[in-house]
Design a protein around this motif. Structure first.
Motif, PDB file in Angstrom:
ATOM      1  N   LEU A  89     -81.866   8.574 -59.075  1.00  0.00           N
ATOM      2  CA  LEU A  89     -80.932   8.008 -60.041  1.00  0.00           C
ATOM      3  C   LEU A  89     -79.624   7.625 -59.363  1.00  0.00           C
ATOM      4  O   LEU A  89     -79.090   6.535 -59.593  1.00  0.00           O
ATOM      5  N   GLN A  90     -79.124   8.492 -58.500  1.00  0.00           N
ATOM      6  CA  GLN A  90     -77.873   8.199 -57.808  1.00  0.00           C
ATOM      7  C   GLN A  90     -77.999   6.946 -56.953  1.00  0.00           C
ATOM      8  O   GLN A  90     -77.108   6.091 -56.949  1.00  0.00           O
ATOM      9  N   ALA A  91     -79.104   6.825 -56.246  1.00  0.00           N
ATOM     10  CA  ALA A  91     -79.306   5.650 -55.390  1.00  0.00           C
ATOM     11  C   ALA A  91     -79.447   4.385 -56.221  1.00  0.00           C
ATOM     12  O   ALA A  91     -78.918   3.325 -55.863  1.00  0.00           O
ATOM     13  N   HIS A  92     -80.167   4.474 -57.341  1.00  0.00           N
ATOM     14  CA  HIS A  92     -80.347   3.303 -58.197  1.00  0.00           C
ATOM     15  C   HIS A  92     -79.014   2.846 -58.783  1.00  0.00           C
ATOM     16  O   HIS A  92     -78.694   1.645 -58.771  1.00  0.00           O
ATOM     17  N   LEU A  93     -78.233   3.778 -59.287  1.00  0.00           N
ATOM     18  CA  LEU A  93     -76.953   3.418 -59.896  1.00  0.00           C
ATOM     19  C   LEU A  93     -75.967   2.878 -58.866  1.00  0.00           C
ATOM     20  O   LEU A  93     -75.131   2.031 -59.177  1.00  0.00           O
ATOM     21  N   ALA A  94     -76.094   3.349 -57.636  1.00  0.00           N
ATOM     22  CA  ALA A  94     -75.194   2.874 -56.579  1.00  0.00           C
ATOM     23  C   ALA A  94     -75.416   1.395 -56.274  1.00  0.00           C
ATOM     24  O   ALA A  94     -74.518   0.734 -55.727  1.00  0.00           O
ATOM     25  N   ASP A  95     -76.579   0.879 -56.607  1.00  0.00           N
ATOM     26  CA  ASP A  95     -76.877  -0.534 -56.346  1.00  0.00           C
ATOM     27  C   ASP A  95     -76.343  -1.452 -57.449  1.00  0.00           C
ATOM     28  O   ASP A  95     -76.380  -2.676 -57.297  1.00  0.00           O
ATOM     29  N   LEU A  96     -75.872  -0.873 -58.542  1.00  0.00           N
ATOM     30  CA  LEU A  96     -75.359  -1.683 -59.637  1.00  0.00           C
ATOM     31  C   LEU A  96     -73.902  -2.052 -59.382  1.00  0.00           C
ATOM     32  O   LEU A  96     -73.186  -1.381 -58.664  1.00  0.00           O
ATOM     33  N   ALA A  97     -73.470  -3.123 -60.003  1.00  0.00           N
ATOM     34  CA  ALA A  97     -72.094  -3.593 -59.865  1.00  0.00           C
ATOM     35  C   ALA A  97     -71.610  -4.051 -61.231  1.00  0.00           C
ATOM     36  O   ALA A  97     -72.408  -4.287 -62.142  1.00  0.00           O
ATOM     37  N   PRO A  98     -70.292  -4.179 -61.408  1.00  0.00           N
ATOM     38  CA  PRO A  98     -69.795  -4.689 -62.692  1.00  0.00           C
ATOM     39  C   PRO A  98     -70.433  -6.029 -63.045  1.00  0.00           C
ATOM     40  O   PRO A  98     -70.583  -6.905 -62.200  1.00  0.00           O
ATOM     41  N   GLY A  99     -70.861  -6.132 -64.284  1.00  0.00           N
ATOM     42  CA  GLY A  99     -71.524  -7.350 -64.730  1.00  0.00           C
ATOM     43  C   GLY A  99     -73.007  -7.399 -64.430  1.00  0.00           C
ATOM     44  O   GLY A  99     -73.655  -8.423 -64.657  1.00  0.00           O
ATOM     45  N   ALA A 100     -73.564  -6.302 -63.932  1.00  0.00           N
ATOM     46  CA  ALA A 100     -74.985  -6.279 -63.582  1.00  0.00           C
ATOM     47  C   ALA A 100     -75.854  -6.403 -64.832  1.00  0.00           C
ATOM     48  O   ALA A 100     -75.477  -5.973 -65.930  1.00  0.00           O
ATOM     49  N   ASP A 101     -77.029  -7.009 -64.665  1.00  0.00           N
ATOM     50  CA  ASP A 101     -78.030  -7.011 -65.728  1.00  0.00           C
ATOM     51  C   ASP A 101     -78.617  -5.610 -65.852  1.00  0.00           C
ATOM     52  O   ASP A 101     -78.857  -4.932 -64.842  1.00  0.00           O
ATOM     53  N   ILE A 102     -78.837  -5.169 -67.080  1.00  0.00           N
ATOM     54  CA  ILE A 102     -79.384  -3.847 -67.343  1.00  0.00           C
ATOM     55  C   ILE A 102     -80.671  -3.995 -68.151  1.00  0.00           C
ATOM     56  O   ILE A 102     -80.671  -4.630 -69.204  1.00  0.00           O
ATOM     57  N   ASP A 103     -81.751  -3.415 -67.659  1.00  0.00           N
ATOM     58  CA  ASP A 103     -83.001  -3.372 -68.410  1.00  0.00           C
ATOM     59  C   ASP A 103     -83.347  -1.913 -68.652  1.00  0.00           C
ATOM     60  O   ASP A 103     -83.825  -1.221 -67.748  1.00  0.00           O
TER      61      ASP A 103
END
Length: 232
Positions: free
Chosen positions: A43-57
């Motif tokens: 989970l930590q690694a996955h969330l670290a790849d997100l950025a502001p404005g990212a698409d969320i599924d």
């Protein structure tokens, strides 16, 4: 070329209403597991790849308040922004808040269940937002929300009312077929099109709004309905 849809998460469902042995089926995030079933490191690694404005599924994911807050922090810089956001068929088991967030693209909460209440106060939706057949339990807060395109609550259920006071709807506010228990308030609102056709009101409904078009056909109410409408 055919579109390949990945199989849903194969872990046991975390939904409180799930039957024994029922599988999760939520959209996978990492190695077949959905957000709710990832290990802490995954989970930590996955969330670290997100950025502001990212698409969320997050289709079908079961959220605790903590899991949602971790997701929100991952997409926040100076402000909280989402791109395309798919929370359809998700379940939120605790009270959660999207207050102050901006959805810059489509936002989907159709068939989403909020078991302990939710706040969308001062949230901005810049593209269409869909809450079709969503289930809202306990406190539901949309005060000061801004919808710059249509928002569709068709068939949604509000079992403890909701507050949309001071919300602004630049497009249509579509509440056709909703079921309302408790107290529902849309006070000091501005809206282009207000549709309540076929709604079932077993609590109280208060609407004070400037609206260009209003459709109240087929509304059934068993308690007080207070409508103060004027042309936009």
């Amino acid at each position: 070329m055919p579109i390949t849809i990945p199989p849903g998460c194969p872990e046991e469902s975390l939904r409180p209403s799930a039957s024994q042995g029922e599988l999760c089926g939520a959209i996978p995030a990492v190695d077949g597991g959905c957000l709710a079933h990832l290990s802490p490191d995954q989970l930590q690694a996955h969330l670290a790849d997100l950025a502001p404005g990212a698409d969320i599924d997050a289709h079908g994911v079961v959220f605790t308040a903590d899991l949602l807050q971790r997701l929100l922090r991952a997409t926040a810089d100076r402000s909280l922004e989402f791109g395309n956001a798919d929370f359809s068929e998700a379940t939120f088991t605790e009270r959660v808040s999207f207050s102050g967030a901006t959805f810059t693209k489509d936002a989907s909460f159709d068939h989403t269940t909020f078991l302990k209440g939710v706040s969308f106060s001062d949230t901005t939706f810049t593209e269409p937002a869909v809450f079709i057949r969503a289930g809202f339990s306990e406190s539901t807060d949309f005060t000061g929300a801004r919808f710059t395109a249509d928002v569709d609550f068709a068939g949604a259920a509000f079992t403890d009312g909701a507050d949309f006071s001071c919300a602004a709807f630049s497009g249509g506010a579509l509440f056709s077929g909703v079921r309302v228990e408790g107290r529902m308030r849309l006070m000091a609102c501005a809206v282009q099109e207000l549709v309540w056709s076929g709604a079932r009101i077993s609590g109280e409904l208060e609407v004070e709004a400037a609206a260009a078009r209003v459709d109240l056909s087929g509304v059934r109410a068993s308690e007080r309905v207070d409508l103060r409408l004027r042309g936009a």
